[in-house]
Design a protein around this motif. Structure first.
Motif, PDB file in Angstrom:
ATOM      1  N   GLU B  74       0.833  -1.206   0.000  1.00  0.00           N
ATOM      2  CA  GLU B  74       0.000   0.000   0.000  1.00  0.00           C
ATOM      3  C   GLU B  74       0.866   1.255   0.000  1.00  0.00           C
ATOM      4  O   GLU B  74       0.567   2.219  -0.687  1.00  0.00           O
ATOM      5  N   LYS B  75       1.917   1.204   0.789  1.00  0.00           N
ATOM      6  CA  LYS B  75       2.816   2.356   0.836  1.00  0.00           C
ATOM      7  C   LYS B  75       3.433   2.619  -0.534  1.00  0.00           C
ATOM      8  O   LYS B  75       3.480   3.760  -0.985  1.00  0.00           O
ATOM      9  N   ARG B  77       2.288   1.778  -3.433  1.00  0.00           N
ATOM     10  CA  ARG B  77       1.246   2.273  -4.337  1.00  0.00           C
ATOM     11  C   ARG B  77       0.994   3.766  -4.090  1.00  0.00           C
ATOM     12  O   ARG B  77       0.867   4.561  -5.016  1.00  0.00           O
ATOM     13  N   GLU B  78       0.976   4.115  -2.816  1.00  0.00           N
ATOM     14  CA  GLU B  78       0.748   5.512  -2.442  1.00  0.00           C
ATOM     15  C   GLU B  78       1.893   6.402  -2.935  1.00  0.00           C
ATOM     16  O   GLU B  78       1.679   7.495  -3.462  1.00  0.00           O
ATOM     17  N   ASP B  79       3.113   5.890  -2.786  1.00  0.00           N
ATOM     18  CA  ASP B  79       4.281   6.659  -3.218  1.00  0.00           C
ATOM     19  C   ASP B  79       4.258   6.885  -4.732  1.00  0.00           C
ATOM     20  O   ASP B  79       4.536   7.993  -5.204  1.00  0.00           O
ATOM     21  N   LYS B  81       1.706   7.011  -6.600  1.00  0.00           N
ATOM     22  CA  LYS B  81       0.631   7.958  -6.892  1.00  0.00           C
ATOM     23  C   LYS B  81       1.113   9.401  -6.686  1.00  0.00           C
ATOM     24  O   LYS B  81       0.909  10.269  -7.532  1.00  0.00           O
TER      25      LYS B  81
END
Lengths: 99, 99
Positions: B74-75, B77-79, B81
């Motif tokens: 998740e991290k 993916r967030e990065d 983004k």
DNA sequence: CGTGTAAGGAATTCTGACACG
DNA sequence: CGTGTAAGGAATTCTGACACG
């Protein structure tokens, strides 16, 4: 259907969202103005639509309407809606009018 | 913002909606995968988005992933983004590219 | 009529821990 | 590591009733 209509909110949260007391919320149910679901244990569950409806009810109460009057007005509104739908359907069947 | 993100659902209802045990739901919070709000009394409140997220988490667990791995993915993916947004912003500032 | 409240009880949720693996 | 469970307690909700107006 949508999230808006899923009955998942407990009465305390509804009280917070609407500003109404739990007593008021239960009373409007007693007067057949709102219809929460129940868990197996018997606790009420409301939807966001219910929350909106409660806010509308509260406004009408503030305007001096009685719960019985609010109930009647809703019924009339519902009847008009059904009648209009029927007319639309018949026009469409007879003349093929779209939309 | 929208109904989807309002934290109003109690853990028992979330358990029903997701099929997960309350133990599992609390554990995923302990592992920092989910972040419910709390009432004054201290009971958890979740949003429909949280319910969706929990279903995703459960699927990944079923696929053999550990909570720490899910968290890392998740991290990342967030990065990605955030990085893409920044690149977009710079391109737009330099060349006025729309959309 | 609409709403507050005290009463007693039941359902719901909380935390920390032990267990298993 | 992920999850079940028994334990004790606290927060939440329920119903029926009395009160006021």
């Amino acid at each position: 259907m949508s999230y808006k209509d899923r009955k998942v909110i407990s009465i305390g949260t509804v009280s917070e969202l609407t500003g109404l007391s739990v007593r008021q919320i239960r009373y409007y149910e007693e007067r057949k103005l709102i219809f929460p679901e129940r868990t197996k244990g018997g606790t009420r569950r409301y939807s966001f639509s219910d929350v909106e409806r409660l806010i509308n009810i509260a406004n009408q109460i503030e305007d001096g309407l009685q719960t019985s009057e609010i109930k009647k007005m809703e019924k009339r509104r519902e009847d008009r809606k059904l009648r209009d739908q029927m007319i639309r359907g018949q026009l469409n069947a007879a003349f093929g009018i779209r939309k």
